[in-house]
Motif scaffolding. Structure first.
Motif, PDB file in Angstrom:
ATOM      1  N   HIS A 197       0.760  -1.164  -0.155  1.00  0.00           N
ATOM      2  CA  HIS A 197      -0.315  -0.198  -0.069  1.00  0.00           C
ATOM      3  C   HIS A 197       0.645   1.047  -0.116  1.00  0.00           C
ATOM      4  N   ILE A 198       0.235   2.854  -0.299  1.00  0.00           N
ATOM      5  CA  ILE A 198       0.929   3.196  -0.529  1.00  0.00           C
ATOM      6  C   ILE A 198       0.455   4.307   0.345  1.00  0.00           C
ATOM      7  N   ILE A 199       1.024   5.805   1.156  1.00  0.00           N
ATOM      8  CA  ILE A 199       0.120   6.095   1.974  1.00  0.00           C
ATOM      9  C   ILE A 199       1.651   8.177   2.033  1.00  0.00           C
ATOM     10  N   THR A 200       0.165   8.279   1.832  1.00  0.00           N
ATOM     11  CA  THR A 200       0.355   9.581   1.124  1.00  0.00           C
ATOM     12  C   THR A 200       0.619  10.758   2.416  1.00  0.00           C
ATOM     13  N   GLU A 201      -0.529  10.727   3.326  1.00  0.00           N
ATOM     14  CA  GLU A 201      -0.548  10.934   5.089  1.00  0.00           C
ATOM     15  C   GLU A 201       0.238  11.245   5.610  1.00  0.00           C
ATOM     16  N   GLU A 202       0.383  12.796   5.836  1.00  0.00           N
ATOM     17  CA  GLU A 202       1.971  13.282   7.145  1.00  0.00           C
ATOM     18  C   GLU A 202       3.244  13.193   5.431  1.00  0.00           C
ATOM     19  N   SER A 203       2.969  13.119   4.713  1.00  0.00           N
ATOM     20  CA  SER A 203       3.920  13.365   3.527  1.00  0.00           C
ATOM     21  C   SER A 203       4.499  12.803   3.905  1.00  0.00           C
ATOM     22  N   LEU A 204       4.269  10.876   3.724  1.00  0.00           N
ATOM     23  CA  LEU A 204       5.489  10.057   3.780  1.00  0.00           C
ATOM     24  C   LEU A 204       5.812   9.685   2.459  1.00  0.00           C
ATOM     25  N   LEU A 205       4.813   9.628   1.803  1.00  0.00           N
ATOM     26  CA  LEU A 205       5.460   9.682  -0.250  1.00  0.00           C
ATOM     27  C   LEU A 205       5.874  10.621  -0.378  1.00  0.00           C
ATOM     28  N   ALA A 206       5.918  12.168  -0.288  1.00  0.00           N
ATOM     29  CA  ALA A 206       5.995  13.175  -1.007  1.00  0.00           C
ATOM     30  C   ALA A 206       7.747  13.508  -0.074  1.00  0.00           C
ATOM     31  N   VAL A 245       0.832   2.214  -8.975  1.00  0.00           N
ATOM     32  CA  VAL A 245       1.264   2.688  -9.293  1.00  0.00           C
ATOM     33  C   VAL A 245       1.119   4.131  -9.739  1.00  0.00           C
ATOM     34  N   GLU A 246      -0.035   4.175  -9.647  1.00  0.00           N
ATOM     35  CA  GLU A 246      -0.221   5.423 -10.657  1.00  0.00           C
ATOM     36  C   GLU A 246      -0.599   6.773  -9.154  1.00  0.00           C
ATOM     37  N   THR A 247      -0.222   6.772  -7.933  1.00  0.00           N
ATOM     38  CA  THR A 247      -0.397   7.180  -6.589  1.00  0.00           C
ATOM     39  C   THR A 247       1.164   7.476  -7.179  1.00  0.00           C
ATOM     40  N   VAL A 248       1.726   6.627  -7.359  1.00  0.00           N
ATOM     41  CA  VAL A 248       3.548   6.975  -7.716  1.00  0.00           C
ATOM     42  C   VAL A 248       4.286   8.058  -8.195  1.00  0.00           C
ATOM     43  N   TYR A 249       3.424   7.052  -9.003  1.00  0.00           N
ATOM     44  CA  TYR A 249       3.629   8.564 -10.834  1.00  0.00           C
ATOM     45  C   TYR A 249       3.166   9.290 -10.751  1.00  0.00           C
ATOM     46  N   TYR A 250       1.811  10.099 -10.045  1.00  0.00           N
ATOM     47  CA  TYR A 250       1.379  11.650 -10.488  1.00  0.00           C
ATOM     48  C   TYR A 250       2.380  12.523  -9.086  1.00  0.00           C
ATOM     49  N   ALA A 251       2.647  11.532  -8.050  1.00  0.00           N
ATOM     50  CA  ALA A 251       4.156  12.185  -6.705  1.00  0.00           C
ATOM     51  C   ALA A 251       5.134  12.738  -7.853  1.00  0.00           C
ATOM     52  N   PHE A 252       5.629  11.266  -8.412  1.00  0.00           N
ATOM     53  CA  PHE A 252       7.022  11.867  -9.488  1.00  0.00           C
ATOM     54  C   PHE A 252       6.506  13.305 -10.142  1.00  0.00           C
ATOM     55  N   ARG A 253       5.290  13.054 -11.385  1.00  0.00           N
ATOM     56  CA  ARG A 253       4.893  14.404 -12.169  1.00  0.00           C
ATOM     57  C   ARG A 253       5.443  15.176 -11.459  1.00  0.00           C
ATOM     58  N   GLU A 254       4.543  15.675 -10.324  1.00  0.00           N
ATOM     59  CA  GLU A 254       4.507  16.819 -10.563  1.00  0.00           C
ATOM     60  C   GLU A 254       5.689  17.643  -9.443  1.00  0.00           C
ATOM     61  N   ALA A 255       6.909  16.488  -8.631  1.00  0.00           N
ATOM     62  CA  ALA A 255       7.840  16.495  -8.882  1.00  0.00           C
ATOM     63  C   ALA A 255       8.887  17.020  -9.721  1.00  0.00           C
ATOM     64  N   ALA A 276       5.202  18.262   0.973  1.00  0.00           N
ATOM     65  CA  ALA A 276       3.496  17.767   0.657  1.00  0.00           C
ATOM     66  C   ALA A 276       2.862  19.106  -0.521  1.00  0.00           C
ATOM     67  N   ALA A 277       3.221  19.373  -0.881  1.00  0.00           N
ATOM     68  CA  ALA A 277       2.821  21.004  -1.524  1.00  0.00           C
ATOM     69  C   ALA A 277       3.291  20.689  -3.091  1.00  0.00           C
ATOM     70  N   TYR A 278       4.648  20.287  -3.063  1.00  0.00           N
ATOM     71  CA  TYR A 278       5.602  20.023  -3.914  1.00  0.00           C
ATOM     72  C   TYR A 278       5.443  18.717  -5.131  1.00  0.00           C
TER      73      TYR A 278
END
Length: 575
Positions: free
Chosen positions: A161-170, A324-334, A371-373
């Motif tokens: 699982h992917i956890i985006t809360e608390e800016s963990l993934l970011a 995968v999509e969750t990780v991809y969108y975070a990488f794309r924005e960064a 997180a905003a990045y």
């Protein structure tokens, strides 16, 4: 003209328990012991002179020969079993398992043998997913993108699982301190389940045995008994196992539960998270949660997702795609923000670095800034949809392509076996060809209900928000119940089908099918059924075309499927 009805009634009331000898039976018919009628040629046409009969009608067969089978012949059984079936049974041991208990490994083996369609489907999905994730990230150049593709592809055999809360993934993506996390996890997941000596020996044994026995079946002396016990069809119906085993050995799936679990634990020990004061700290200092971690629970609905055997990749297809999509969108924005020379801390200036690399200073900031990045800054109307699909992109095309090739492999091999058995005298759908058809239909049906079960299991995770709370609807709860029912039904049918196909082969080699009903193709010919007993040179020569077609069809489909796997394997990774 002698009536056979009284004798048929007696045979039905008092089954004959003694073994049948069709050669002796035919000789009695030729001698006129059972009257002047009932004899035919090998095409089923009545003969004018009973002494010239090479086949007999089904009714006369029951009366003159009995309803039992011919006696078991050990020399024929051992020869055919060791040549056609034993190599494939040995090859089953080379399938990748890796579950954390023996029962799951046994179930995965039964699923593979009981539904080659499901086994081929999971293998095809694995290479399609690998190619898709590489293409999905191909336009990104943010640090660790290449490692992210390798990791996500390797985790297809794991439920995570992917956890985006608390800016963990970011934090995992943005902070330069986490570069070691990506590098180390790739290194620890880079173990190989590949070509051992036993695997190579088993594969070569199957190939050599198949080639030698095919040649021998064309060159050897053929009689009625050896013709019906011939394993030509058996060799074709099991040849799907060869591309499945070779394909998994080439892919080397990361399916060892203990090794994957240890790799994730080691990597997560060095994971960092951002803090509000702009400094990073080890994630273990904050909580036990990590951005990417293996699932520990999930209930009975998701039990197949947690089993690491590769055949269960069908169950992980949809949740893996969304992860995968969750990780991809975070990488794309960064990646887009870095391309615009925007540092994480907006108050700082962009630091330049040689060789077009991103300076670590540009990747540091406070918890809220990190997180905003990775959050989208453009309105969804411009192409950045905030409410993404719950099914994931490209799932339909990958499903259809995997289904096409898995069904082609299944029915190419099953069809070849049916073709060989159909044209073996007496021509038609009988016990042997019917057994293969049942195997093919059950294989396909198991695949259908298992895929349906995975779709319902994924749908059961959909929730609605009400006053800040998330709850399941009645439809999602029902979907979860039906998912469990379908999955257990599929496993039961696959187990039955696996036992069935082995028994069907043993029945063929052990003369169990050498009885009037089976040899006369009663199911196909109906009232015109007849039993060919004396096989002549013309009959053997007529078998060459369907036998060659069967070998070509089965081998061609296996080669085509393996070629498809190799084309998609090892896709180009992002720079």
């Amino acid at each position: 003209m002698r009536s056979f009805a009284p004798y048929a009634c007696l045979c039905a009331m008092f089954p004959v328990v003694l073994a049948v000898n069709f050669d002796t039976c035919l000789q009695q018919v030729r001698n006129g012991d059972w009257g002047p009628t009932g004899g035919t040629d090998n095409a089923g046409h009545p003969v004018s002179n009973i002494s010239e009969a090479t086949a007999i009608t089904y009714d006369l067969c029951l009366v003159a020969c009995g309803a039992s089978s011919e006696p078991f012949n050990w020399s024929i059984f051992s020869q055919q079993f060791s040549a056609w079936l034993l190599p494939y049974l040995a090859l089953v041991s080379q399938l990748p398992f890796g579950a954390n208990n023996r029962l799951d490994n046994l179930v995965s083996m039964l699923l593979t043998v009981g539904s080659p369609t499901l086994a081929a489907y999971s293998l095809a999905l694995t290479v399609l997913n690998g190619a898709w994730v590489a293409q999905r990230f191909s336009h990104l150049s943010y640090p660790n993108v290449r490692n992210a593709v390798k990791i996500l592809s390797s985790l297809q055999q794991s439920s995570f699982h992917i956890i985006t809360e608390e800016s963990l993934l970011a934090s995992l993506i943005v902070l330069p301190e986490n570069d070691d996390w990506w590098t180390e996890l790739v290194l620890w997941l880079n173990y190989v389940h590949t070509w051992s000596i036993s695997a190579v020996a088993s594969i070569l044994w199957v190939i050599v045995a198949y080639v030698f026995t095919v040649v021998d079946s064309f060159e050897g002396v053929v009689t009625a008994s050896t013709l019906n016990a011939n394993g030509q069809a058996v060799g074709s119906i099991f040849i799907w196992l060869l591309p499945i085993v070779v394909g998994w050995l080439q892919i080397s799936p990361k399916c060892d539960y203990d090794r994957v679990h240890q790799a994730m634990q080691r990597a997560n020990v060095i994971a960092h998270v951002a803090t509000e004061d702009g400094k990073s700290t080890l994630a273990s200092n904050i909580s036990n949660r990590r951005a990417i971690a293996l699932q520990k629970g999930g209930g009975d609905i998701h039990s197949d997702e947690r089993c690491t055997a590769p055949i269960f990749n069908y169950a992980r297809f949809l949740p893996w795609t969304l992860a995968v999509e969750t990780v991809y969108y975070a990488f794309r924005e960064a990646d887009e923000k870095s391309d615009s020379r925007q540092p994480v801390d907006l108050r700082a200036k962009w630091e330049k670095r040689d060789r077009n690399e991103i300076h670590p200073a540009n990747r540091r900031g406070s918890l809220s800034q990190v997180a905003a990045y990775v959050e989208p800054t453009i309105h969804p109307a411009a192409g950045y949809a905030q409410n993404r699909s719950r099914w994931g992109p490209g799932v339909v095309s990958r499903f259809l392509l995997a289904a096409l090739f898995s069904l082609a492999l299944t029915w190419g091999t099953v069809g070849a076996a049916v073709l060989v058995a159909f044209y073996t005298p007496t021509k038609g759908i009988a016990c042997r060809s019917g057994s293969y058809l049942i195997y093919g239909f059950l294989s396909t049906f198991v695949w259908m209900i298992m895929v349906a079960s995975s779709v319902l299991a994924h749908y059961s995770t959909f929730t609605i928000s009400f006053k800040g709370r998330y709850a399941h609807t009645k439809s999602t709860r029902l979907a979860g119940i039906f998912s469990i029912i379908l999955r257990k039904t599929g496993k039961f049918l696959a187990s039955v089908n696996a036992v069935w196909i082995v028994l069907a082969c043993l029945f063929q080699f052990g003369s169990f099918y050498d009885r009037c009903w089976c040899n006369s193709s009663v199911f196909y010919l109906g009232k015109n059924a007849y039993n060919v007993i004396d096989v002549g040179p013309a009959d053997v020569e007529a078998l060459n075309a369907p036998w060659i077609a069967g070998v070509g069809l089965a081998s061609g489909c296996a080669i085509l499927f393996l070629g498809f796997i190799n084309i998609l394997m090892n896709p180009a990774l992002p720079d």
